[in-house]
Design an enzyme around this catalytic site. Structure first.
Site, mmCIF file in Angstrom:
data_model
loop_
_atom_site.group_PDB
_atom_site.id
_atom_site.type_symbol
_atom_site.label_atom_id
_atom_site.label_comp_id
_atom_site.label_asym_id
_atom_site.label_seq_id
_atom_site.Cartn_x
_atom_site.Cartn_y
_atom_site.Cartn_z
ATOM 1 N N ASP A 52 3.073 10.397 38.106
ATOM 2 C CA ASP A 52 3.757 9.184 38.532
ATOM 3 C C ASP A 52 5.155 9.488 39.088
ATOM 4 O O ASP A 52 5.750 10.526 38.794
ATOM 5 C CB ASP A 52 3.926 8.223 37.343
ATOM 6 C CG ASP A 52 2.614 7.575 36.928
ATOM 7 O OD1 ASP A 52 1.543 8.008 37.401
ATOM 8 O OD2 ASP A 52 2.662 6.637 36.108
ATOM 9 N N HIS A 203 4.558 13.203 34.997
ATOM 10 C CA HIS A 203 5.509 12.773 36.039
ATOM 11 C C HIS A 203 5.945 13.969 36.879
ATOM 12 O O HIS A 203 6.509 14.911 36.331
ATOM 13 C CB HIS A 203 6.738 12.125 35.389
ATOM 14 C CG HIS A 203 6.430 10.838 34.690
ATOM 15 N ND1 HIS A 203 5.830 10.805 33.447
ATOM 16 C CD2 HIS A 203 6.586 9.555 35.078
ATOM 17 C CE1 HIS A 203 5.648 9.529 33.100
ATOM 18 N NE2 HIS A 203 6.096 8.752 34.070
#
Ligand SMILES: [Zn+2]
Length: 242
Positions: A52, A203
Site C-alpha cells: 500500500d 507498505h
C-alpha cells in the site's frame, strides 16, 4: 461455495449488539457485515503480497527488482495523488504483470467522509490510475481498512471490489526486516493451520508523502521469497481469489 471467507458467526452476533460493535467492525479488516469484502481464498498454500501507499520511488523500484528476480506477481494499492506525480513508475508496476488497485486520491479516513467526498476520492484515483496504465481498475483498499456501508456502495457503483487483508506486517512502524519477516511468517503459519490463504498487508510507501523509508519491507520481502522458494507455497494476486 464462494472462495471468499465469511466473518465468523460470533462477529455477526456481536455486530447487532450495538453501534459500538458496528464501529469496531468498520475497522476490523476481515469483517463482512457492511458488505462483501475480498480477503483470501481457501487454499492455505496461496499468498498474496499486497503493498500500500506507493508509488514510492526507490522503495518501489527495488521491490519491483526483488519480485522480478523470483518471478512473483504482487498487488499494489496506490495513492492517486502520487500516481499523478509518478505515472512512469506506475506503468512499470503494471507492465511487470502486477495488479494495480485504488487506495483513494489522498488517503483520508473514508468512514468519516461524506458520500460526495468518498466518491471524489475513489473516482479521482481510478482516473489517475487509468490515465497512467490505460486499463480499468477493479480493486480498492480503503485507507486504514476503515469503511462503512456508503464506502462499499459507492465502490460497487464505480465497479470496484473492496480488498482487506488477514496478515498485518506492522511495517509502518520503524521495524527491522527480521521483525517484519517474523510478523508475516507467523501470520502465514496461522492461516495454514486455519486452512486459508494469506493476504499480507505491507507498505512500499507512506501516505504522508513520496520518499518514506521502506527498505526494511523490501528486504523482508526478499527473504520471504527466498524462504518459500523450495516450498509448495504459491504467490498470487488478489484477483485470483475473486
Ligand atoms: Zn494506506
Amino acid at each position: 461455495m464462494t472462495p471468499i471467507q465469511l466473518a465468523a458467526g460470533t462477529v455477526l452476533t456481536t455486530a447487532v449488539a450495538g453501534s459500538g460493535a458496528a464501529a469496531y467492525a468498520a475497522l476490523w479488516p476481515q469483517s463482512q457485515i457492511f458488505g462483501r469484502v475480498l480477503v483470501a481464498g481457501s487454499n492455505p498454500n496461496e499468498i498474496a503480497l499486497t503493498y500500500d501507499d506507493g508509488p514510492n520511488d526507490e522503495a518501489t523500484e527495488r521491490l519491483l527488482e526483488v519480485l522480478a528476480r523470483r518471478g512473483v506477481h504482487a498487488t499494489f494499492f496506490l495513492i492517486g495523488s502520487f500516481v499523478r506525480q509518478r505515472s512512469g513508475l506506475v506503468r512499470s508496476i503494471a507492465s511487470a504483470g502486477h495488479l494495480v488497485g485504488n487506495h483513494t486520491m489522498t488517503h483520508p479516513w473514508l468512514s468519516l467522509q461524506s458520500s460526495r467526498r468518498i466518491r471524489e476520492e475513489l473516482a479521482g484515483c481510478n482516473t489517475a490510475l487509468e490515465d497512467a496504465i490505460g486499463s480499468p481498475v477493479r480493486y480498492f483498499r480503503p485507507p486504514h481498512g476503515a469503511r462503512r456501508p456508503a464506502v462499499l456502495r459507492i465502490a460497487r457503483e464505480l465497479g470496484l471490489t473492496a480488498v482487506q487483508w488477514n496478515i498485518t506486517a506492522f511495517d509502518w512502524n520503524p521495524l527491522s526486516a527480521e521483525e517484519i519477516l517474523s510478523n508475516v511468517t507467523k501470520g502465514i503459519e496461522r492461516n495454514q493451520r486455519r486452512r486459508r490463504g494469506s493476504n499480507v498487508l505491507m507498505h512500499d510507501g507512506g501516505h504522508l508523502g513520496i520518499g518514506q523509508p521502506r527498505l526494511p519491507t523490501i528486504e523482508a520481502t526478499s527473504r520471504l521469497l527466498e524462504q518459500y522458494e523450495a516450498s509448495r507455497m504459491k504467490f498470487v494476486t488478489v484477483a485470483e481469489w475473486d
